[in-house]
Design a protein around this motif. Structure first.
Motif, PDB file in Angstrom:
ATOM      1  N   ASN A 258     -10.319  22.138  -6.187  1.00  0.00           N
ATOM      2  CA  ASN A 258     -11.493  21.438  -5.648  1.00  0.00           C
ATOM      3  C   ASN A 258     -11.181  20.014  -5.210  1.00  0.00           C
ATOM      4  O   ASN A 258     -12.088  19.265  -4.840  1.00  0.00           O
ATOM      5  CB  ASN A 258     -12.618  21.388  -6.702  1.00  0.00           C
ATOM      6  N   THR A 259      -9.909  19.624  -5.283  1.00  0.00           N
ATOM      7  CA  THR A 259      -9.545  18.246  -4.954  1.00  0.00           C
ATOM      8  C   THR A 259      -9.030  18.141  -3.522  1.00  0.00           C
ATOM      9  O   THR A 259      -8.006  18.743  -3.173  1.00  0.00           O
ATOM     10  CB  THR A 259      -8.468  17.711  -5.922  1.00  0.00           C
ATOM     11  N   LEU A 260      -9.765  17.398  -2.708  1.00  0.00           N
ATOM     12  CA  LEU A 260      -9.374  17.158  -1.319  1.00  0.00           C
ATOM     13  C   LEU A 260      -8.743  15.771  -1.237  1.00  0.00           C
ATOM     14  O   LEU A 260      -9.363  14.778  -1.629  1.00  0.00           O
ATOM     15  CB  LEU A 260     -10.604  17.238  -0.412  1.00  0.00           C
ATOM     16  N   THR A 261      -7.502  15.718  -0.781  1.00  0.00           N
ATOM     17  CA  THR A 261      -6.758  14.455  -0.694  1.00  0.00           C
ATOM     18  C   THR A 261      -6.411  14.163   0.756  1.00  0.00           C
ATOM     19  O   THR A 261      -5.950  15.054   1.477  1.00  0.00           O
ATOM     20  CB  THR A 261      -5.461  14.529  -1.529  1.00  0.00           C
ATOM     21  N   LEU A 262      -6.628  12.922   1.174  1.00  0.00           N
ATOM     22  CA  LEU A 262      -6.347  12.518   2.553  1.00  0.00           C
ATOM     23  C   LEU A 262      -5.434  11.304   2.564  1.00  0.00           C
ATOM     24  O   LEU A 262      -5.732  10.279   1.944  1.00  0.00           O
ATOM     25  CB  LEU A 262      -7.649  12.202   3.288  1.00  0.00           C
ATOM     26  N   CYS A 263      -4.307  11.435   3.272  1.00  0.00           N
ATOM     27  CA  CYS A 263      -3.399  10.305   3.504  1.00  0.00           C
ATOM     28  C   CYS A 263      -3.629   9.812   4.925  1.00  0.00           C
ATOM     29  O   CYS A 263      -3.718  10.621   5.853  1.00  0.00           O
ATOM     30  CB  CYS A 263      -1.946  10.729   3.358  1.00  0.00           C
ATOM     31  N   GLY A 264      -3.700   8.501   5.087  1.00  0.00           N
ATOM     32  CA  GLY A 264      -3.886   7.937   6.420  1.00  0.00           C
ATOM     33  C   GLY A 264      -2.916   6.795   6.674  1.00  0.00           C
ATOM     34  O   GLY A 264      -2.529   6.076   5.731  1.00  0.00           O
ATOM     35  N   ARG A 265      -2.498   6.655   7.936  1.00  0.00           N
ATOM     36  CA  ARG A 265      -1.600   5.565   8.317  1.00  0.00           C
ATOM     37  C   ARG A 265      -1.961   5.036   9.703  1.00  0.00           C
ATOM     38  O   ARG A 265      -2.381   5.802  10.569  1.00  0.00           O
ATOM     39  CB  ARG A 265      -0.138   6.034   8.376  1.00  0.00           C
ATOM     40  N   VAL A 266      -1.749   3.755   9.878  1.00  0.00           N
ATOM     41  CA  VAL A 266      -1.836   3.117  11.197  1.00  0.00           C
ATOM     42  C   VAL A 266      -0.652   2.174  11.305  1.00  0.00           C
ATOM     43  O   VAL A 266      -0.380   1.393  10.373  1.00  0.00           O
ATOM     44  CB  VAL A 266      -3.158   2.325  11.373  1.00  0.00           C
ATOM     45  N   GLY A 267       0.073   2.247  12.421  1.00  0.00           N
ATOM     46  CA  GLY A 267       1.256   1.396  12.555  1.00  0.00           C
ATOM     47  C   GLY A 267       1.354   0.699  13.897  1.00  0.00           C
ATOM     48  O   GLY A 267       0.798   1.168  14.891  1.00  0.00           O
ATOM     49  N   SER A 268       2.042  -0.415  13.904  1.00  0.00           N
ATOM     50  CA  SER A 268       2.355  -1.075  15.171  1.00  0.00           C
ATOM     51  C   SER A 268       3.470  -0.288  15.842  1.00  0.00           C
ATOM     52  O   SER A 268       4.317   0.307  15.164  1.00  0.00           O
ATOM     53  CB  SER A 268       2.790  -2.525  14.936  1.00  0.00           C
ATOM     54  N   ILE A 269       3.477  -0.255  17.171  1.00  0.00           N
ATOM     55  CA  ILE A 269       4.426   0.603  17.887  1.00  0.00           C
ATOM     56  C   ILE A 269       5.874   0.220  17.597  1.00  0.00           C
ATOM     57  O   ILE A 269       6.754   1.081  17.556  1.00  0.00           O
ATOM     58  CB  ILE A 269       4.141   0.564  19.406  1.00  0.00           C
ATOM     59  N   ASP A 270       6.126  -1.072  17.360  1.00  0.00           N
ATOM     60  CA  ASP A 270       7.501  -1.493  17.079  1.00  0.00           C
ATOM     61  C   ASP A 270       7.947  -1.116  15.665  1.00  0.00           C
ATOM     62  O   ASP A 270       9.107  -1.317  15.291  1.00  0.00           O
ATOM     63  CB  ASP A 270       7.667  -2.999  17.312  1.00  0.00           C
ATOM     64  N   GLY A 271       7.017  -0.577  14.866  1.00  0.00           N
ATOM     65  CA  GLY A 271       7.375  -0.125  13.527  1.00  0.00           C
ATOM     66  C   GLY A 271       7.412  -1.215  12.476  1.00  0.00           C
ATOM     67  O   GLY A 271       7.644  -0.939  11.296  1.00  0.00           O
TER      68      GLY A 271
END
Length: 318
Positions: A258-271
């Protein structure tokens, strides 16, 4: 309840080999479920298929591969459209809905090379090809000595460019290669920690008119509950970030019990900057879709609090 089955059903699809595989995959399922119904394909060319000399982010990522198919739905030339979910804009046009989310195939990114067995083997200044800002920012964050170049075209075209020596290695979706029977080209699948997948990656979705009760009933058996809840959370995150499908945003959800886990990321294009967050919620079976949406919004808000809005603003104005 007996479903009233139409004599024919028309699927709008792009003409690329992968899109045709996906449309025929759905066609086969529907024909097995409803043996008296004839299923036809309406093959189309989209704007994203026509403009091949420009990075996708430069020509606007929203709806590049779906708009023409959606017009066919509006004009009733087609009953459904089959999409790679990662190509579908976060907000659908009025009158259209996603009638089914099919069980997700491999969500990972694949490393493909004729020279190297692993991404870690690539030396400084080696050329890596990808069409995705999401992949570019994450790989640049981990390996800042590679030359990452834009790579456009269908899967066959991209592999040809690799084979012609234009790139030392390329990154493609694992699911696309597997669906086309090209598993042998995969050197290895990138770990989620290195390259978190795109929102909806590996999943197929079927779009239809939201008032077409017969079609919605026909599609109901194709819905995969676990996939649906995961991608609803991912898409809610992306929608809150106001991201399209061609931005440096990654989002991947998993459901364990019953556990829903969400990973999220946002990055600059140059890394140089890579924002990360992971959150979970417990589903109660009362309003699981609502809880999945809330989880997506919470993950997005965490990323925004870390400065994701500034990164995305720079991307949109580059």
């Amino acid at each position: 309840m007996t479903i009233s089955t139409p004599d024919t059903l028309t699927i709008a699809t792009r003409q690329s080999p992968l899109a045709l595989w996906q449309a025929n995959f759905v066609k086969d399922i529907l024909e097995k479920l409803y043996p008296t119904m004839k299923v036809k394909l309406l093959e189309m060319v989209t704007k994203g298929d026509k403009i091949l000399d420009t990075p996708l982010a430069k020509i606007g990522g929203k709806g590049l591969f779906v708009k023409e198919l959606e017009n066919a739905l509006y004009e009733k030339r087609a009953d459904i459209a089959v999409h790679s979910l990662k190509d579908v804009p976060m907000v659908l046009p009025e009158g259209l809905t996603l009638g089914a989310y099919l069980e997700r195939h491999a969500p990972t990114d694949a490393f493909v090379s004729n020279k190297y067995l692993h991404l870690d083997e690539m030396p400084a200044e080696a050329i890596l090809g990808t069409s995705s800002l999401r992949r570019e920012c994450q790989i640049a964050h981990a390996k800042d000595n590679l030359v990452i170049k834009s790579l456009r075209g269908n899967v066959g075209t991209r592999l040809s460019k690799l084979d012609n020596g234009e790139y030392d290695a390329i990154i493609l979706a694992t699911s696309g290669l597997q669906r086309l029977g090209l598993d042998a080209r995969i050197r290895h699948e990138l770990d989620d920690e290195l390259s978190l997948p795109a929102v909806g990656q590996g999943a197929l979705a079927i779009e239809c008119r939201d008032d077409d009760e017969i079609i919605l009933s026909l599609l109901a058996p194709l819905n995969h509950t676990q996939t649906r809840l995961c991608v609803i959370a991912e898409r809610a995150m992306n929608r809150t970030l106001e991201g399209g499908c061609q931005v440096p945003i990654a989002g991947f959800a998993t459901l364990n019990g019953n556990t829903l886990t969400l990973c999220g990321r946002v990055g600059s294009i140059d890394g140089k900057t890579l924002l990360k967050t992971t959150q979970s919620t417990t589903l109660t079976h009362d309003d699981d879709e609502g809880l999945a949406q809330i989880l997506g919004i919470q993950v997005a808000n965490d990323l925004l609090s870390q400065g994701a809005d500034k990164i995305l603003k720079e991307v949109y104005h580059t």
